[in-house]
Motif scaffolding. Structure first.
Motif, PDB file in Angstrom:
ATOM      1  N   GLU A 122       0.730  -9.419  -1.351  1.00  0.00           N
ATOM      2  CA  GLU A 122       0.117 -10.730  -1.123  1.00  0.00           C
ATOM      3  C   GLU A 122      -0.354 -11.350  -2.433  1.00  0.00           C
ATOM      4  N   GLY A 123       0.206 -12.531  -2.766  1.00  0.00           N
ATOM      5  CA  GLY A 123      -0.193 -13.239  -3.971  1.00  0.00           C
ATOM      6  C   GLY A 123       0.249 -12.594  -5.259  1.00  0.00           C
ATOM      7  N   ALA A 148       0.565  15.261  -2.056  1.00  0.00           N
ATOM      8  CA  ALA A 148       0.854  14.612  -0.781  1.00  0.00           C
ATOM      9  C   ALA A 148      -0.094  13.445  -0.536  1.00  0.00           C
ATOM     10  N   ASP A 149      -1.354  13.602  -0.927  1.00  0.00           N
ATOM     11  CA  ASP A 149      -2.345  12.540  -0.744  1.00  0.00           C
ATOM     12  C   ASP A 149      -2.050  11.368  -1.670  1.00  0.00           C
ATOM     13  N   VAL A 150      -1.723  11.658  -2.934  1.00  0.00           N
ATOM     14  CA  VAL A 150      -1.404  10.583  -3.882  1.00  0.00           C
ATOM     15  C   VAL A 150      -0.146   9.854  -3.429  1.00  0.00           C
ATOM     16  N   TRP A 151       0.866  10.599  -3.007  1.00  0.00           N
ATOM     17  CA  TRP A 151       2.100   9.974  -2.538  1.00  0.00           C
ATOM     18  C   TRP A 151       1.821   9.046  -1.359  1.00  0.00           C
ATOM     19  N   ASP A 152       1.027   9.517  -0.408  1.00  0.00           N
ATOM     20  CA  ASP A 152       0.711   8.688   0.753  1.00  0.00           C
ATOM     21  C   ASP A 152      -0.047   7.433   0.341  1.00  0.00           C
ATOM     22  N   ALA A 153      -0.938   7.576  -0.634  1.00  0.00           N
ATOM     23  CA  ALA A 153      -1.735   6.426  -1.081  1.00  0.00           C
ATOM     24  C   ALA A 153      -0.877   5.341  -1.714  1.00  0.00           C
ATOM     25  N   VAL A 154       0.223   5.733  -2.387  1.00  0.00           N
ATOM     26  CA  VAL A 154       1.050   4.740  -3.076  1.00  0.00           C
ATOM     27  C   VAL A 154       2.262   4.291  -2.258  1.00  0.00           C
ATOM     28  N   THR A 155       2.451   4.863  -1.063  1.00  0.00           N
ATOM     29  CA  THR A 155       3.602   4.460  -0.241  1.00  0.00           C
ATOM     30  C   THR A 155       3.216   3.976   1.145  1.00  0.00           C
ATOM     31  N   SER A 156       2.025   4.289   1.614  1.00  0.00           N
ATOM     32  CA  SER A 156       1.583   3.841   2.934  1.00  0.00           C
ATOM     33  C   SER A 156       1.101   2.396   2.862  1.00  0.00           C
ATOM     34  N   PRO A 157       1.724   1.479   3.598  1.00  0.00           N
ATOM     35  CA  PRO A 157       1.296   0.068   3.539  1.00  0.00           C
ATOM     36  C   PRO A 157      -0.185  -0.094   3.864  1.00  0.00           C
ATOM     37  N   GLU A 158      -0.682   0.661   4.832  1.00  0.00           N
ATOM     38  CA  GLU A 158      -2.087   0.537   5.214  1.00  0.00           C
ATOM     39  C   GLU A 158      -2.998   0.951   4.074  1.00  0.00           C
ATOM     40  N   ARG A 159      -2.647   2.044   3.391  1.00  0.00           N
ATOM     41  CA  ARG A 159      -3.500   2.512   2.296  1.00  0.00           C
ATOM     42  C   ARG A 159      -3.356   1.639   1.061  1.00  0.00           C
ATOM     43  N   ILE A 160      -2.164   1.137   0.768  1.00  0.00           N
ATOM     44  CA  ILE A 160      -1.988   0.237  -0.377  1.00  0.00           C
ATOM     45  C   ILE A 160      -2.902  -0.978  -0.230  1.00  0.00           C
ATOM     46  N   GLY A 161      -3.029  -1.482   0.984  1.00  0.00           N
ATOM     47  CA  GLY A 161      -3.892  -2.627   1.229  1.00  0.00           C
ATOM     48  C   GLY A 161      -5.358  -2.328   1.019  1.00  0.00           C
ATOM     49  N   ARG A 162      -5.739  -1.060   1.039  1.00  0.00           N
ATOM     50  CA  ARG A 162      -7.139  -0.685   0.860  1.00  0.00           C
ATOM     51  C   ARG A 162      -7.531  -0.556  -0.598  1.00  0.00           C
ATOM     52  N   TRP A 163      -6.582  -0.246  -1.499  1.00  0.00           N
ATOM     53  CA  TRP A 163      -6.971  -0.073  -2.911  1.00  0.00           C
ATOM     54  C   TRP A 163      -6.275  -1.047  -3.861  1.00  0.00           C
ATOM     55  N   LEU A 204      -3.417  -4.355  -2.843  1.00  0.00           N
ATOM     56  CA  LEU A 204      -3.254  -5.647  -2.185  1.00  0.00           C
ATOM     57  C   LEU A 204      -2.539  -5.444  -0.850  1.00  0.00           C
ATOM     58  N   PRO A 205      -2.754  -6.334   0.120  1.00  0.00           N
ATOM     59  CA  PRO A 205      -1.969  -6.262   1.354  1.00  0.00           C
ATOM     60  C   PRO A 205      -0.480  -6.387   1.042  1.00  0.00           C
ATOM     61  N   VAL A 206       0.336  -5.591   1.725  1.00  0.00           N
ATOM     62  CA  VAL A 206       1.771  -5.583   1.473  1.00  0.00           C
ATOM     63  C   VAL A 206       2.518  -5.658   2.799  1.00  0.00           C
ATOM     64  N   SER A 207       3.609  -6.413   2.780  1.00  0.00           N
ATOM     65  CA  SER A 207       4.447  -6.547   3.970  1.00  0.00           C
ATOM     66  C   SER A 207       5.887  -6.274   3.576  1.00  0.00           C
ATOM     67  N   GLY A 208       6.739  -6.006   4.573  1.00  0.00           N
ATOM     68  CA  GLY A 208       8.148  -5.814   4.282  1.00  0.00           C
ATOM     69  C   GLY A 208       8.785  -4.741   5.130  1.00  0.00           C
ATOM     70  N   GLU A 209       9.955  -4.318   4.686  1.00  0.00           N
ATOM     71  CA  GLU A 209      10.719  -3.273   5.358  1.00  0.00           C
ATOM     72  C   GLU A 209      10.704  -2.061   4.438  1.00  0.00           C
ATOM     73  N   PHE A 210       9.932  -1.051   4.811  1.00  0.00           N
ATOM     74  CA  PHE A 210       9.595   0.021   3.882  1.00  0.00           C
ATOM     75  C   PHE A 210      10.600   1.173   3.974  1.00  0.00           C
ATOM     76  N   LYS A 211      11.765   0.919   3.384  1.00  0.00           N
ATOM     77  CA  LYS A 211      12.816   1.919   3.272  1.00  0.00           C
ATOM     78  C   LYS A 211      13.684   1.544   2.087  1.00  0.00           C
ATOM     79  N   VAL A 212      14.483   2.478   1.593  1.00  0.00           N
ATOM     80  CA  VAL A 212      15.376   2.177   0.474  1.00  0.00           C
ATOM     81  C   VAL A 212      16.311   1.041   0.878  1.00  0.00           C
ATOM     82  N   GLY A 213      16.361   0.022   0.021  1.00  0.00           N
ATOM     83  CA  GLY A 213      17.134  -1.178   0.315  1.00  0.00           C
ATOM     84  C   GLY A 213      16.322  -2.259   0.989  1.00  0.00           C
ATOM     85  N   GLY A 214      15.149  -1.908   1.485  1.00  0.00           N
ATOM     86  CA  GLY A 214      14.278  -2.905   2.098  1.00  0.00           C
ATOM     87  C   GLY A 214      13.519  -3.700   1.055  1.00  0.00           C
TER      88      GLY A 214
END
Length: 212
Positions: A73-74, A41-56, A58-68
Motif C-alpha cells: 500500500e502506497g 521459520a518465524d523470520v520466514w513467516d514474518a517476511v512472507t505472511s501477508p497478515e504479518r507483513i501488514g503488522r511490521w 505495510l499492508p500488502v495485497s496480491g496473489e502470493f505465489k511464484v508468478g503472482g
C-alpha cells in the motif's frame, strides 16, 4: 527508543554498496545483513505472511505465489520471482510509471538455535544523477527502517502504522535516519567513492529524510 538503542540497532547491520551488470545495464546494489534472535521459520513467516507483513511494514495485497503479483500500500509492487521456503524470496520491486529494472532478494540462514541471519539485497538500474545526488543511502535508509520494524515485530514489540509514522518525524526517528545515512556513507566510501562525493551524498540523504 533511547540514543544507545538507536546506535545498537544501526550497528547490528552490515552494509555494502556496489554495482553489478544485469541485462538492463549497470545496476547499483545495496546489501544488508544482520542476525535476529528468532528461529528461521518465524523470520520466514514474518517476511512472507501477508497478515504479518501488514503488522511490521505495510499492508500488502496480491496473489502470493511464484508468478503472482503483489502491491504494498502506497509503495512498491511487482512480481514474485522466486520463493524457496524458508531460505530465499526474490521479487521485482517497482514504483512509478517507468520503474525500469529493480529486484529485491531476501536470504535467510539459521545460525544455531533460535537465531537467523537475514540478508536483503536490492539491485536496481537507476539514473546516474540520482546516485550522484544521494548515493546508496537513498534506498538504504528506508531499508534500515524496515529492518528495525522487523526487529521490533520479532521481539514482540510491534507498533501501529500511525505510531511508526509519528516516530519517523520525532527527534529519535530523525536521529536514526541520520545515523543510517552516515552508515551508508561509510559503505559508499568502502565501495570506492571519493570523500567529496560521500560527504555530499550523505548530507543530501540526511536532509531528505530529516528535513534538515
Amino acid at each position: 527508543m533511547s540514543d544507545s538503542e538507536i546506535v545498537e540497532e544501526i550497528n547490528r547491520v552490515h552494509r555494502q554498496a556496489g554495482t553489478r551488470q544485469v541485462e538492463a545495464g549497470e545496476a547499483h546494489t545495496v546489501l544488508m545483513r544482520r542476525t535476529y534472535d528468532a528461529d528461521i521459520a518465524d523470520v520466514w513467516d514474518a517476511v512472507t505472511s501477508p497478515e504479518r507483513i501488514g503488522r511490521w511494514f505495510l499492508p500488502v495485497s496480491g496473489e502470493f505465489k511464484v508468478g503472482g503479483r503483489y502491491q504494498l500500500e502506497g509503495n512498491a509492487g511487482g512480481e514474485i520471482l522466486e520463493c524457496t521456503e524458508p531460505t530465499r524470496l526474490r521479487v521485482s520491486w517497482l514504483m512509478g510509471p517507468d520503474p525500469g529494472f529493480s529486484e529485491v532478494q531476501v536470504r535467510l540462514t539459521p545460525e544455531g538455535e533460535g537465531r537467523t541471519v537475514f540478508e536483503l539485497e536490492h539491485v536496481a538500474v537507476v539514473p546516474e544523477e540520482f546516485i550522484g545526488q544521494f548515493g546508496p543511502g537513498a534506498v538504504g535508509v528506508g531499508w534500515d527502517g524496515m529492518l528495525l520494524g522487523l526487529s521490533m515485530h520479532l521481539a514482540g514489540n510491534g507498533i501501529s502504522r500511525e505510531e511508526a509514522e509519528a516516530w519517523q518525524t520525532s527527534p529519535e526517528g530523525k536521529e536514526f535516519s541520520r545515523l543510517s545515512a552516515e552508515a551508508w556513507g561509510a559503505a559508499y566510501a568502502a565501495s570506492g567513492a571519493d570523500a567529496e562525493t560521500v560527504a555530499a551524498t550523505t548530507a543530501a540523504t540526511i536532509a531528505f529524510y530529516t528535513g534538515s
